[in-house]
Design a protein around this motif. Structure first.
Motif, PDB file in Angstrom:
ATOM      1  N   GLY A  34       0.672  -1.298   0.043  1.00 42.18           N
ATOM      2  CA  GLY A  34       0.018  -0.153   0.006  1.00 42.18           C
ATOM      3  C   GLY A  34       0.811   1.119  -0.182  1.00 42.18           C
ATOM      4  O   GLY A  34       0.093   2.468  -0.182  1.00 42.18           O
ATOM      5  N   THR A  35       2.100   0.998   0.252  1.00 45.14           N
ATOM      6  CA  THR A  35       2.954   2.159  -0.113  1.00 45.14           C
ATOM      7  C   THR A  35       3.015   3.148  -1.295  1.00 45.14           C
ATOM      8  O   THR A  35       2.688   2.259  -2.352  1.00 45.14           O
ATOM      9  CB  THR A  35       4.508   1.903   0.542  1.00 45.14           C
ATOM     10  N   ILE A  51      -0.023   3.185   6.236  1.00 43.20           N
ATOM     11  CA  ILE A  51      -0.630   3.228   7.737  1.00 43.20           C
ATOM     12  C   ILE A  51      -1.006   4.387   8.211  1.00 43.20           C
ATOM     13  O   ILE A  51      -1.521   4.683   8.985  1.00 43.20           O
ATOM     14  CB  ILE A  51       0.757   2.601   8.361  1.00 43.20           C
ATOM     15  N   ILE A  52      -0.581   5.686   7.353  1.00 42.13           N
ATOM     16  CA  ILE A  52      -0.979   6.812   7.918  1.00 42.13           C
ATOM     17  C   ILE A  52      -2.592   7.190   7.640  1.00 42.13           C
ATOM     18  O   ILE A  52      -3.065   8.059   8.191  1.00 42.13           O
ATOM     19  CB  ILE A  52      -0.282   7.951   7.164  1.00 42.13           C
ATOM     20  N   PHE A  53      -3.197   6.398   6.804  1.00 50.36           N
ATOM     21  CA  PHE A  53      -4.644   6.669   6.496  1.00 50.36           C
ATOM     22  C   PHE A  53      -5.387   5.758   7.712  1.00 50.36           C
ATOM     23  O   PHE A  53      -5.182   4.703   8.038  1.00 50.36           O
ATOM     24  CB  PHE A  53      -4.884   5.915   5.190  1.00 50.36           C
ATOM     25  N   ASN A  54      -6.568   6.580   8.110  1.00 51.00           N
ATOM     26  CA  ASN A  54      -7.476   5.909   9.161  1.00 51.00           C
ATOM     27  C   ASN A  54      -8.187   4.687   8.681  1.00 51.00           C
ATOM     28  O   ASN A  54      -8.665   3.910   9.578  1.00 51.00           O
ATOM     29  CB  ASN A  54      -8.430   6.923   9.700  1.00 51.00           C
ATOM     30  N   SER A  55      -8.458   4.647   7.603  1.00 51.19           N
ATOM     31  CA  SER A  55      -8.965   3.592   7.170  1.00 51.19           C
ATOM     32  C   SER A  55      -8.772   3.086   5.520  1.00 51.19           C
ATOM     33  O   SER A  55      -8.236   4.041   4.881  1.00 51.19           O
ATOM     34  CB  SER A  55     -10.659   3.691   7.147  1.00 51.19           C
ATOM     35  N   GLY A  56      -9.350   2.072   4.980  1.00 50.39           N
ATOM     36  CA  GLY A  56      -9.197   1.662   3.759  1.00 50.39           C
ATOM     37  C   GLY A  56      -9.928   2.631   2.782  1.00 50.39           C
ATOM     38  O   GLY A  56      -9.595   2.704   1.634  1.00 50.39           O
ATOM     39  N   ILE A  57     -10.996   3.109   3.424  1.00 52.49           N
ATOM     40  CA  ILE A  57     -11.736   4.109   2.498  1.00 52.49           C
ATOM     41  C   ILE A  57     -11.084   5.373   2.444  1.00 52.49           C
ATOM     42  O   ILE A  57     -11.202   5.501   1.163  1.00 52.49           O
ATOM     43  CB  ILE A  57     -13.119   4.381   3.121  1.00 52.49           C
ATOM     44  N   GLU A  61      -9.840   6.564  -1.551  1.00 56.17           N
ATOM     45  CA  GLU A  61     -10.175   8.004  -1.940  1.00 56.17           C
ATOM     46  C   GLU A  61      -8.954   8.884  -2.139  1.00 56.17           C
ATOM     47  O   GLU A  61      -8.864   9.569  -3.217  1.00 56.17           O
ATOM     48  CB  GLU A  61     -10.946   8.912  -0.641  1.00 56.17           C
ATOM     49  N   PHE A  62      -7.913   8.625  -1.464  1.00 59.99           N
ATOM     50  CA  PHE A  62      -6.612   9.441  -1.905  1.00 59.99           C
ATOM     51  C   PHE A  62      -5.955   8.627  -3.072  1.00 59.99           C
ATOM     52  O   PHE A  62      -5.586   9.473  -3.977  1.00 59.99           O
ATOM     53  CB  PHE A  62      -5.703   9.380  -0.803  1.00 59.99           C
ATOM     54  N   LEU A  63      -6.135   7.476  -3.202  1.00 61.36           N
ATOM     55  CA  LEU A  63      -5.503   6.946  -4.507  1.00 61.36           C
ATOM     56  C   LEU A  63      -6.327   7.368  -5.830  1.00 61.36           C
ATOM     57  O   LEU A  63      -5.659   7.872  -6.720  1.00 61.36           O
ATOM     58  CB  LEU A  63      -5.397   5.335  -4.492  1.00 61.36           C
ATOM     59  N   GLU A  64      -7.608   7.537  -5.472  1.00 54.01           N
ATOM     60  CA  GLU A  64      -8.321   7.885  -6.806  1.00 54.01           C
ATOM     61  C   GLU A  64      -7.976   9.471  -6.953  1.00 54.01           C
ATOM     62  O   GLU A  64      -8.151   9.774  -8.169  1.00 54.01           O
ATOM     63  CB  GLU A  64      -9.821   7.668  -6.201  1.00 54.01           C
ATOM     64  N   PHE A  65      -7.767  10.328  -5.853  1.00 53.28           N
ATOM     65  CA  PHE A  65      -7.426  11.764  -6.344  1.00 53.28           C
ATOM     66  C   PHE A  65      -6.236  11.696  -6.752  1.00 53.28           C
ATOM     67  O   PHE A  65      -6.015  12.551  -7.840  1.00 53.28           O
ATOM     68  CB  PHE A  65      -7.452  12.254  -4.616  1.00 53.28           C
ATOM     69  N   ILE A  66      -5.075  11.097  -6.461  1.00 55.99           N
ATOM     70  CA  ILE A  66      -3.798  10.822  -7.037  1.00 55.99           C
ATOM     71  C   ILE A  66      -4.059  10.415  -8.603  1.00 55.99           C
ATOM     72  O   ILE A  66      -3.385  11.168  -9.407  1.00 55.99           O
ATOM     73  CB  ILE A  66      -2.904   9.950  -6.265  1.00 55.99           C
ATOM     74  N   LYS A  67      -4.726   9.414  -8.845  1.00 61.42           N
ATOM     75  CA  LYS A  67      -5.097   8.954 -10.330  1.00 61.42           C
ATOM     76  C   LYS A  67      -5.536   9.893 -11.012  1.00 61.42           C
ATOM     77  O   LYS A  67      -5.052  10.094 -12.319  1.00 61.42           O
ATOM     78  CB  LYS A  67      -5.930   7.755 -10.142  1.00 61.42           C
TER      79      LYS A  67
END
Length: 78
Positions: A34-35, A51-57, A61-67
């Motif tokens: 996940g890094t 690990i810095i994200f509070n949840s998989g959600i 969401e962050f990964l979709e934003f970066i994409k």
């Protein structure tokens, strides 16, 4: 500290503050654990551990934003 905005990333350290446009990111690498690496070039990247994200959600969401901001995304399974 990394702050993400619609048009740029701001990298804040004790001694400096740097603005980085998403267009300056050459590629994004997502590892199996996940890094996320935001590569500015072959020698420099911002590393974001999952690990810095509070949840998989929040992570997804962050990964979709970066994409939506970066065109080259590599996924590594090993």
């Amino acid at each position: 500290v990394l702050e993400f905005y619609d048009d740029k990333i701001i990298d804040i350290s004790k001694s400096s503050k740097t603005e980085l446009l998403y267009s300056a990111i050459e590629r994004v690498s997502v590892l199996k654990d996940g890094t996320i690496y935001l590569h500015q070039n072959q020698a420099m990247a911002n590393i974001i551990p999952a690990i810095i994200f509070n949840s998989g959600i929040n992570y997804n969401e962050f990964l979709e934003f970066i994409k939506s901001k970066c065109s080259v995304i590599d996924y590594f399974e090993k």
